[in-house]
Every structure is written in structure tokens, then in C-alpha cells.
Design a protein around this motif. Sequence first.
Motif, mmCIF file in Angstrom:
data_model
loop_
_atom_site.group_PDB
_atom_site.id
_atom_site.type_symbol
_atom_site.label_atom_id
_atom_site.label_comp_id
_atom_site.label_asym_id
_atom_site.label_seq_id
_atom_site.Cartn_x
_atom_site.Cartn_y
_atom_site.Cartn_z
ATOM 1 N N THR B 15 0.814 -1.220 0.000
ATOM 2 C CA THR B 15 0.000 0.000 0.000
ATOM 3 C C THR B 15 0.843 1.263 0.000
ATOM 4 O O THR B 15 0.435 2.277 -0.552
ATOM 5 C CB THR B 15 -0.929 0.021 1.216
ATOM 6 N N GLN B 16 2.030 1.201 0.618
ATOM 7 C CA GLN B 16 2.867 2.403 0.559
ATOM 8 C C GLN B 16 3.663 2.386 -0.744
ATOM 9 O O GLN B 16 4.362 1.444 -1.065
ATOM 10 C CB GLN B 16 3.802 2.489 1.762
ATOM 11 N N LYS B 17 3.540 3.468 -1.470
ATOM 12 C CA LYS B 17 4.042 3.492 -2.843
ATOM 13 C C LYS B 17 5.556 3.585 -2.917
ATOM 14 O O LYS B 17 6.141 3.497 -3.988
ATOM 15 C CB LYS B 17 3.446 4.693 -3.597
ATOM 16 N N GLY B 18 6.200 3.784 -1.811
ATOM 17 C CA GLY B 18 7.581 4.206 -1.823
ATOM 18 C C GLY B 18 8.609 3.215 -2.293
ATOM 19 O O GLY B 18 8.673 2.860 -3.467
ATOM 20 N N GLN B 19 9.436 2.711 -1.387
ATOM 21 C CA GLN B 19 10.694 2.068 -1.726
ATOM 22 C C GLN B 19 10.694 0.576 -1.439
ATOM 23 O O GLN B 19 11.709 0.007 -1.098
ATOM 24 C CB GLN B 19 11.824 2.769 -0.989
ATOM 25 N N CYS B 20 9.560 -0.072 -1.568
ATOM 26 C CA CYS B 20 9.507 -1.509 -1.356
ATOM 27 C C CYS B 20 10.367 -2.219 -2.393
ATOM 28 O O CYS B 20 10.308 -1.920 -3.589
ATOM 29 C CB CYS B 20 8.063 -1.986 -1.435
ATOM 30 N N ALA B 21 11.156 -3.187 -1.921
ATOM 31 C CA ALA B 21 12.103 -3.852 -2.820
ATOM 32 C C ALA B 21 11.385 -4.604 -3.932
ATOM 33 O O ALA B 21 11.776 -4.540 -5.095
ATOM 34 C CB ALA B 21 12.982 -4.799 -2.017
#
Lengths: 234, 234
Positions: B15-21
Motif C-alpha cells: 500500500t505504501q508506494k515508496g521504496q519496497c524492494a
Amino acid sequence: MKKPKAPQPKPGGPTQKGQCAKRVSILDAAAEVFCREGFAGASIDEIAMEACVSRQTVYNHYREKETLFMAVVQDILDRANAALFSILATFPDNADNLEDDLTAFAVRLNKNCVCNHDGKFIRKLVQTEGERYPHLFEIWRQQGPGKIGTAVAALFARLSHVARLDIDDFDLAAKQFLALVNADLQTNSFFGGTPTDGELEKSARAAVRTFLRAYGSPAVRGAGDIKELRQETA
Amino acid sequence: MKKPKAPQPKPGGPTQKGQCAKRVSILDAAAEVFCREGFAGASIDEIAMEACVSRQTVYNHYREKETLFMAVVQDILDRANAALFSILATFPDNADNLEDDLTAFAVRLNKNCVCNHDGKFIRKLVQTEGERYPHLFEIWRQQGPGKIGTAVAALFARLSHVARLDIDDFDLAAKQFLALVNADLQTNSFFGGTPTDGELEKSARAAVRTFLRAYGSPAVRGAGDIKELRQETA
DNA sequence: GTAAAGTTAGACACCATTGTCTAATTCGTC
DNA sequence: GACGAATTAGACAATGGTGTCTAACTTTAC
């Protein structure tokens, strides 16, 4: 009761590769669809529909999808080649006004080779499917627009004999000439729409002027600070 | 028993658009596959495999194929933009040696914007799928490499204030500069392989020389018959 | 340890496409 | 009008894709 959607061809059928109306109809439609959808996205049904022909007829003429695709590429290349040579043949032998002659040449080149239907198609097809069929790169270079560079280099070599151009490396000059001629189109119209005649003319003249400022021998360099320099000299 | 193919991400999830690998892994793989196969030819399974991720995870992060495609485009554009501005920022304020400075600039531009991974991808994607998603044309012009022309024009305007360039139309000059810089690559390496550093340097220098022969003000025009003209004057 | 969230393999329904086949139809030639 | 060749619509199996669902598993946070 079947409805004949198009006039039937002369008999002799799909075996003769020549000028069957259905054949070219299929080729044209296939070019359109392959170009729009890519090889994977193009469906034989869509091609058949666009060619006003049944799917079976497509398979009768071209054994499978890949055969059809290659035939499309070859067909466009042949036409593009013919256009290129016809344009080259019309360049005046004794260029009286180099700027006008080169501009007219550039306009024709863009109109009939680079920016026209065939030119866009072949470029897009090679770019799109070149990774899947590396063969395309080869034939593009050997039979296709890859030859334009060499042809223009030869033209410049001929022109330089009448001492109106000051060129060291003809191949390089040819590449740069072609690049300049397409400078406008690439950033503006290449991806989106088709340039108008006016745009073609305008961008061709701008390109030729810049080219001649860089490569024209002093006798024909008309514009800009060179003229001023000359006047300083007098 | 399941085998974990890759280290698991921090919780917080898709859900968090950021820096998920996994997210960036999917994006990278998708870019590769979309670019190789086209939108229609790319399969989610292939992307998932290449990203070392299950198909379901792809769908968890990006609702459907088209969503993923658009995310890929946006991601590449963002990176390309960052690269462009970082290159522009490094151009020396007082260009002592215009030819060397412009050449270095052109090399970096080609290496990090035009000929690199991202540059090729975004160009191919826009060319390939632009007809299906006309939206791509727009964002390419507004956010993408379409901005390079404007940026270079501004650079030339700034440079011309230090009186080393003799340019009427900055936009035109920028387009022509970029065209010259790519002249070699288009005919040779663009479709096929990747140009070497040596080729990049060589073609950039040739382009800058021609550009300066056309646009350099007399003070910096070092080469060719202009020098001779000057000597005539003396 | 437990709970919550993410990930996974696999099954699944659904749909589009390829390439083949058949029977009916149309066209030009004789 | 009759013949032969091409064309046609439609059915067909096989394949591969999308997007959903489920049950099991893994990881981190608490």
C-alpha cells in the motif's frame, strides 16, 4: 447467399507471387495492423477484415503469421528503395543554386522516404520487432534506409567536384546532413502527427542553411557573419 | 515447503508506494519485458518470473497490466528527467573552451539520457505504444526527453551572453545541435547495439565541430577556411 | 509466541488467437 | 452452361494470456 465484398481477381490464384489484387490488399492491411499493434498484438482476423478478405485467404497466400510479417517488411523496403533512387536520380547535375537544390532535395527525401507512410512503417517495425527478429536490423541496413547515408555521401562527393562544398569526410557530412534535415521532425512530429508541407519546407531550409554555413565553400556561403567578414576584407 | 527466492521486504506492504524492494523489482522487470515484447506481447507471468515474484504479487502492487505499464513509463521518465537536470547543472558557467565543454556535455547527454537504458526504453515504448495510448505522446513531450530541446535552447541563450555563439533562433539551434549529436548513432548503433565510449566521444566531437562551424562566432571559430579568410584580411 | 500483513503456488473461468478443416459459393475461362 | 480454381463463413482443437481466488507459508511487529 454470400455477398461479394470486393471484385474477384483474375484466376491463376495465390500461387503466382505477382500482382494479384487480394495479395496486395492483404499486404497493405497487414502493414497497417502490424504497425499499429506490433507483431504480437496484430491478429490475423483483424488483418483479414481490414483487407476485406477471409482469414483462410490470408493463410492461402502466406503460410503463417511470420511469413506474412516478413513479406510486409520486404514489400515496404522495396518501395522505399525505389523511392530513394528515383529521388537521387532527379538531383540536378550542375547545381546552380546549392541552397535551393539541397532544400528541394531534402524536402523530397522527407516527403517520399523518411516521413511518408513507408518510411514511418519500416522504422517502427524495425524498432519494435528488431529484438525479436535481429534479421530485420541487417536487411534494414543493407536494403533499407540504411543506404540513404551512403547514397547522400556519394552525392556530396559528386557535388564537391564542382567545388561548391568543402567537405573532408563525405560519410560524416552525409550523416550530419540527414540528421539536420530531420532535426525538427524528430522532436516535433515524428512521434505524433504528420508534418505539413509547410513545416517540411521550413525545416528543410533551416537545415540546409546550417549545413552550408558549416560545409559550404566561401563562394556559396551567402549568409551571416561571413558576408560581414568579406565586407571587412574589401 | 516453499522456497523463499528473495529476501522478504519490511512490512507495511504494497500500500505504501515508496521504496519496497519487490515494487522496484517488478518495475524493472516489467520495463525490460514491455520493452522487449511490446505491451501486447508482454505477459504478466514473464514479468513475475523475471522479477522473482509470484504473479499474485504483481497484481497486488499494480491492479492490472495497464496500471503496471503506466507505472513503468512514469518511473523511467522520472529517472530520465533527474539525469537530464543533473547534466545541465554541471555545465561550466564560464566556458573557456567551448568545443571541449560542448563535447563533454554532448557525451554525457548521450550516455546518461539518450543512449542509455532509460533513454532507449522510453523512446521505444512511446514509439511502440503511442498509437494505442496517445497520452504517452503528451507526457513524453511535457515531462520527458521532449524537454531536452527547451533546456538546451536555454543553455545556448545563456552561453550566447558571453558572446561565444552567434545564434538567431535558440530553439532551432538546440534542435540542430541535438540532431547533430545523434547523427552517428541514428544510422549506426541506435537500432542494433550500444555505442562504445570511444564512438560516443568521436561522434560528439564531430557534431560539435560542425555545430561551431555553423554557429560559432568568429572569435572561437578555429577551423577551416574562416581562418584563411581572416588571414586574407590581415 | 502470536497476530497481522505480505507472499506464494496452483487452480480456475474466461477470452482471444492461431492454424486447420469442410462444405458451400463465386468467378473467369472454355 | 460447365469446369476448375479461388474464396468464403464457420466450426474446431490447441494454446496461451488475464485476472481472481484459495490455502498454505514467511516475515516482521508486538
